[in-house]
Structure formats: C-alpha cells, structure tokens
Design a protein around this motif. Structure first.
Motif, PDB file in Angstrom:
ATOM      1  N   UNK A  46      -1.262  -0.259  -1.026  1.00  0.00           N
ATOM      2  CA  UNK A  46      -1.084  -0.926   0.259  1.00  0.00           C
ATOM      3  C   UNK A  46      -0.054  -0.168   1.081  1.00  0.00           C
ATOM      4  N   UNK A  47      -0.382   0.101   2.331  1.00  0.00           N
ATOM      5  CA  UNK A  47       0.595   0.688   3.243  1.00  0.00           C
ATOM      6  C   UNK A  47       1.535  -0.425   3.707  1.00  0.00           C
ATOM      7  N   UNK A  48       2.828  -0.192   3.633  1.00  0.00           N
ATOM      8  CA  UNK A  48       3.860  -1.146   4.048  1.00  0.00           C
ATOM      9  C   UNK A  48       3.760  -2.499   3.329  1.00  0.00           C
ATOM     10  N   UNK A  49       3.774  -2.492   2.001  1.00  0.00           N
ATOM     11  CA  UNK A  49       3.708  -3.774   1.280  1.00  0.00           C
ATOM     12  C   UNK A  49       4.984  -4.586   1.473  1.00  0.00           C
ATOM     13  N   UNK A  50       4.864  -5.897   1.332  1.00  0.00           N
ATOM     14  CA  UNK A  50       6.021  -6.781   1.466  1.00  0.00           C
ATOM     15  C   UNK A  50       6.697  -7.054   0.126  1.00  0.00           C
ATOM     16  N   UNK A  51       6.076  -6.650  -0.955  1.00  0.00           N
ATOM     17  CA  UNK A  51       6.646  -6.907  -2.273  1.00  0.00           C
ATOM     18  C   UNK A  51       6.115  -5.916  -3.293  1.00  0.00           C
ATOM     19  N   UNK A  52       6.454  -6.171  -4.545  1.00  0.00           N
ATOM     20  CA  UNK A  52       6.044  -5.277  -5.624  1.00  0.00           C
ATOM     21  C   UNK A  52       4.697  -5.641  -6.209  1.00  0.00           C
ATOM     22  N   UNK A  53       4.173  -6.809  -5.834  1.00  0.00           N
ATOM     23  CA  UNK A  53       2.849  -7.194  -6.321  1.00  0.00           C
ATOM     24  C   UNK A  53       2.145  -8.048  -5.282  1.00  0.00           C
ATOM     25  N   UNK A  54       0.835  -8.172  -5.462  1.00  0.00           N
ATOM     26  CA  UNK A  54       0.006  -9.030  -4.616  1.00  0.00           C
ATOM     27  C   UNK A  54      -0.833  -9.879  -5.563  1.00  0.00           C
ATOM     28  N   UNK A  55      -0.693 -11.186  -5.475  1.00  0.00           N
ATOM     29  CA  UNK A  55      -1.423 -12.095  -6.357  1.00  0.00           C
ATOM     30  C   UNK A  55      -1.231 -11.723  -7.828  1.00  0.00           C
ATOM     31  N   UNK A  56      -0.047 -11.213  -8.169  1.00  0.00           N
ATOM     32  CA  UNK A  56       0.252 -10.843  -9.545  1.00  0.00           C
ATOM     33  C   UNK A  56      -0.215  -9.455  -9.956  1.00  0.00           C
ATOM     34  N   UNK A  57      -0.860  -8.734  -9.045  1.00  0.00           N
ATOM     35  CA  UNK A  57      -1.336  -7.366  -9.309  1.00  0.00           C
ATOM     36  C   UNK A  57      -0.287  -6.391  -8.772  1.00  0.00           C
ATOM     37  N   UNK A  58       0.128  -5.413  -9.580  1.00  0.00           N
ATOM     38  CA  UNK A  58       1.167  -4.499  -9.113  1.00  0.00           C
ATOM     39  C   UNK A  58       0.723  -3.604  -7.960  1.00  0.00           C
ATOM     40  N   UNK A  59       1.607  -3.451  -6.976  1.00  0.00           N
ATOM     41  CA  UNK A  59       1.392  -2.482  -5.902  1.00  0.00           C
ATOM     42  C   UNK A  59       1.974  -1.166  -6.408  1.00  0.00           C
ATOM     43  N   UNK A  60       1.118  -0.160  -6.548  1.00  0.00           N
ATOM     44  CA  UNK A  60       1.540   1.091  -7.181  1.00  0.00           C
ATOM     45  C   UNK A  60       1.607   2.272  -6.235  1.00  0.00           C
ATOM     46  N   UNK A  61       1.485   2.007  -4.938  1.00  0.00           N
ATOM     47  CA  UNK A  61       1.567   3.073  -3.956  1.00  0.00           C
ATOM     48  C   UNK A  61       0.852   2.666  -2.692  1.00  0.00           C
TER      49      UNK A  61
END
Length: 72
Positions: free
Chosen positions: A35-50
C-alpha cells in the motif's frame, strides 16, 4: 490454497481482504499487502510489507503465487 499479495489503496485492500475471508471456498489466502502511504503496519490483520514498488520483493518474501490489484 493460493497465497495472495493485495496491492492498492488501503480502503480497497481492506475490502478485498474481507471479501476473500467471507469466501474461503475460493482458495485464496491474503498473506501480505502493498500500500502506498499506509496508515499502519497492517490492514485487517494482514501485514503491510511495502508499497507498490515492492510487490516483487514481497511476493518472494512471503512465498506468494498470486497478486490481486485493487483500486488505485
């Protein structure tokens, strides 16, 4: 079960994660998000990895075989 990396806007990524969880018979497991410009480290419990520039690296790191592209 296919391992999926979801790419797109955070809101769209969250929606597709929820949809895939409601439809387990589809055989899709979301294991990471880009995700570009995420608000946190995960989304719905799925890790944002870049972000969108890191999709190929993330695919390798999480041993995913599928990319789902959502709204940008």
């Amino acid at each position: 079960m296919q391992r999926v990396v979801v790419v797109g806007l955070e809101r769209s990524v969250a929606e597709i994660i929820r949809t895939m969880r409601r439809e387990p018979h589809a055989g899709l497991e979301v294991v990471a998000a880009c995700i570009d410009r995420p608000r946190g480290e995960d989304v719905e419990g799925v890790p944002v990895m870049g972000d969108s520039d890191h999709v190929l690296d993330v695919l390798t790191k999480v041993d995913a075989d599928t990319v789902a592209v959502t709204a940008w």
